[in-house]
Design an enzyme around this catalytic site. Structure first.
Site, mmCIF file in Angstrom:
data_model
loop_
_atom_site.group_PDB
_atom_site.id
_atom_site.type_symbol
_atom_site.label_atom_id
_atom_site.label_comp_id
_atom_site.label_asym_id
_atom_site.label_seq_id
_atom_site.Cartn_x
_atom_site.Cartn_y
_atom_site.Cartn_z
ATOM 1 N N ALA A 46 39.309 32.571 18.156
ATOM 2 C CA ALA A 46 39.365 32.845 19.593
ATOM 3 C C ALA A 46 39.140 31.605 20.456
ATOM 4 C CB ALA A 46 38.331 33.915 19.964
ATOM 5 N N ASP A 47 38.553 30.560 19.875
ATOM 6 C CA ASP A 47 38.254 29.366 20.673
ATOM 7 C C ASP A 47 38.457 28.109 19.819
ATOM 8 O OD1 ASP A 47 37.472 27.721 22.751
ATOM 9 O OD2 ASP A 47 35.328 28.002 22.413
ATOM 10 N N LEU A 48 39.691 27.908 19.372
ATOM 11 C CA LEU A 48 39.983 26.752 18.528
ATOM 12 C C LEU A 48 39.978 25.485 19.382
ATOM 13 C CD1 LEU A 48 40.699 25.984 15.597
ATOM 14 C CD2 LEU A 48 43.112 26.103 16.263
#
Length: 240
Positions: free
Chosen positions: A166-168
Site C-alpha cells: 500500500a505504500d511502496l
C-alpha cells in the site's frame, strides 16, 4: 501459521517460535528502555523501536493513523472483529509472505487491545540485519547497476506472487548486510490477482517517492535514467 491467545482485553498473535516467550510488556518501549535493551530508533510519522533480547534483534511499531483523521483519532481504530483489524491483517500477510519465500522480516508478535468499539495495535518483527534503506544509501552515494537490478527483481518477485504494497517507497526497501533486498511495512497490504493496473500504480508510487526525496534532500545521488534502468529490469522479471 501463527498462534493467538487472549489476555484480558488484549489478543496476542505470535510466531510459534516465540509464543512461549511473549508477554504484554514486550509491546511497551519503556519496558525495553528500563532493561537497557533499546539499541536504536527510526523516527518517521511514528517511532519504530529496535530492541535486542536473547538471540533476536527486533522492531516494535505502534499503529498510528495518518492524514487529517490522525489528528483527531491518533491511534484509535473502529473494532469490527479481530480479522478486520489492521494488526491481524498485516501479521497474517507477513506470515504468508514468509511461507512464499519472499524477503520480508519475520513477524514475531502483534497485539490488538480492545476497549469497547475501539482498538489499538502494535507489531513486532525481526530486524533486517545491517539494514540500510534505499533512501539512506542515496543520501550517501549512487546505487550500482547491480543494486538497481536487485531492487527491480525483488519488487517484480512480489508482484508475480500478487503482493500489493500500500505504500511502496524508498524508505520501505532495505538492503541487508549481505546485499539482499527486503521490503517492509505491509500495513494495508494484500495478496491480489496479478494485474498490470495495480502493479503499475505501485511502481508509479515508488517513482514519486524518488522524486519527493530528491526535492527534500540537498544531497541525493539519483537521476531519472536510474528509474528507467530500474523499470526495465522490473519489466524483464515480471511474469504477466
Amino acid at each position: 501459521m501463527f498462534n493467538q491467545h487472549v489476555k484480558n482485553n488484549h489478543v496476542i498473535l505470535s510466531h510459534p517460535q516465540y509464543s512461549s516467550q511473549i508477554e504484554l510488556d514486550w509491546f511497551n518501549p519503556d519496558f525495553w528502555q528500563q532493561q537497557q535493551k533499546i539499541v536504536g530508533a527510526k523516527k518517521g510519522r511514528a517511532t519504530a523501536w529496535f530492541f535486542k533480547h536473547a538471540d533476536i534483534t527486533a522492531v516494535l511499531r505502534h499503529y498510528w493513523r495518518g492524514g487529517l483523521i490522525g489528528k483527531l483519532l491518533s491511534d484509535q481504530y473502529l473494532y469490527r472483529g479481530l480479522k478486520h483489524t489492521r494488526v491481524y491483517q498485516e501479521f497474517s500477510l507477513m506470515t504468508q509472505l514468509i511461507e512464499l519465500g519472499l524477503n520480508v522480516p519475520k513477524p514475531i508478535a502483534a497485539k490488538v487491545s480492545r476497549h469497547g468499539l475501539i482498538y489499538r495495535g502494535d507489531i513486532i518483527t525481526e530486524a533486517v540485519s545491517g539494514a540500510k534503506s534505499v533512501l539512506d544509501i542515496l543520501i550517501e552515494r549512487a546505487l550500482s547497476d547491480i543494486e538497481i537490478k536487485k531492487i527491480a527483481q525483488t519488487i517484480a518477485q512480489f508482484h508475480n506472487k500478487g503482493v500489493y504494497h500500500a505504500d511502496l517507497n524508498i524508505n520501505n526497501i532495505l538492503f541487508d548486510d549481505s546485499g539482499n533486498v527486503f521490503i517492509i511495512d505491509f500495513d494495508r497490504g494484500e495478496i491480489k490477482t496479478p494485474d498490470k493496473k495495480w502493479q503499475q500504480n505501485n511502481m508509479l508510487r515508488l517513482k514519486r517517492s524518488f522524486l519527493k526525496e530528491q526535492g527534500r534532500n540537498s544531497t541525493f545521488h539519483w537521476q531519472i535514467s536510474d528509474w528507467q534502468t530500474l523499470n526495465n529490469y522490473y519489466i524483464q522479471t515480471l511474469m504477466c
